[in-house]
Design an enzyme around this catalytic site. Structure first.
Site, PDB file in Angstrom:
ATOM      1  N   ILE A   1     -13.585 -40.031   8.844  1.00  0.00           N
ATOM      2  CA  ILE A   1     -14.690 -40.722   8.171  1.00  0.00           C
ATOM      3  C   ILE A   1     -15.026 -41.983   8.961  1.00  0.00           C
ATOM      4  CG2 ILE A   1     -15.586 -41.651   6.002  1.00  0.00           C
ATOM      5  CD1 ILE A   1     -13.382 -40.156   4.519  1.00  0.00           C
ATOM      6  N   PRO A   2     -15.675 -41.812  10.118  1.00  0.00           N
ATOM      7  CA  PRO A   2     -16.107 -42.998  10.862  1.00  0.00           C
ATOM      8  C   PRO A   2     -17.168 -43.738  10.048  1.00  0.00           C
ATOM      9  CG  PRO A   2     -16.999 -41.008  11.850  1.00  0.00           C
ATOM     10  CD  PRO A   2     -16.072 -40.572  10.776  1.00  0.00           C
ATOM     11  N   HIS A   3     -17.140 -45.052  10.128  1.00  0.00           N
ATOM     12  CA  HIS A   3     -18.090 -45.826   9.336  1.00  0.00           C
ATOM     13  C   HIS A   3     -18.386 -47.157  10.004  1.00  0.00           C
ATOM     14  CE1 HIS A   3     -13.989 -46.603   7.912  1.00  0.00           C
ATOM     15  NE2 HIS A   3     -14.389 -47.853   7.732  1.00  0.00           N
ATOM     16  N   GLY A   4     -19.500 -47.737   9.606  1.00  0.00           N
ATOM     17  CA  GLY A   4     -19.895 -49.021  10.163  1.00  0.00           C
ATOM     18  C   GLY A   4     -21.009 -49.631   9.338  1.00  0.00           C
TER      19      GLY A   4
ATOM     20  N   LEU B   1     -20.318 -42.686   7.621  1.00  0.00           N
ATOM     21  CA  LEU B   1     -20.956 -43.543   6.623  1.00  0.00           C
ATOM     22  C   LEU B   1     -21.499 -44.795   7.282  1.00  0.00           C
ATOM     23  CD1 LEU B   1     -18.358 -43.339   3.714  1.00  0.00           C
ATOM     24  CD2 LEU B   1     -20.614 -42.271   3.798  1.00  0.00           C
TER      25      LEU B   1
END
Length: 155
Positions: free
Chosen positions: A64-67, A102
């Site tokens: 779940i990469p997110h930034g 996300l």
């Protein structure tokens, strides 16, 4: 917050030929740019900078990469199912084939955390993940991700 609130059908991808985490991030950033109107380079930088703090690979082939992106209107999700798992430096050292990226507006702490929590709960459900791995059609993946039965698992 339901996944359908943050995940558009156009944000669901079946990725073929992806060989590296960088290539995956570039592909997702390009699609996110189309969906949000924000420059792909800004999205790529946000995801890459967060990933440098520690891998977002949760284990069991899931990441779940997110930034956070300044000026983004709301939390936005993208889903990718890879045809071949890729190295991701996950906590269990296993390659990844299920990815939910996300993006959240800068300063959207609570909504960002709610979205992360919702996605993590959904992807901890073995039956859902098994189903996602069997599907190779974006429309069917979207329907599975946003169906009342699937979201019931994550409640």
């Amino acid at each position: 917050m339901e996944l359908a609130d943050i995940l558009a059908e156009r944000a669901v991808l079946c990725c073929t030929g992806v060989k590296t985490k960088r290539q995956l991030f570039e592909d997702l950033a390009a699609r996110a740019a189309e969906l949000t109107g924000h420059p792909a380079v800004d999205i790529l930088n946000a995801i890459t900078n967060r990933e440098e703090l520690g891998s977002t690979g949760l284990g069991n082939g899931i990441a779940i990469p997110h930034g956070k992106i300044a000026g983004l209107k709301g939390v936005t999700a993208l889903f990718a199912r890879l045809d071949e798992p890729i190295e991701f430096d996950s906590v269990d050292d296993q390659p990844v084939d299920i990815v939910v990226m996300l993006l959240a507006p800068t300063g959207a702490g609570a909504d960002h955390l709610k979205a992360l929590s919702r996605v993590a709960r959904l992807l901890r459900t073995e039956a859902v993940v098994d189903e996602l791995r069997r599907i190779d059609d974006p429309a069917r993946l979207y329907a599975t991700l946003t169906s009342p039965v699937t979201t019931h698992y994550a409640a």
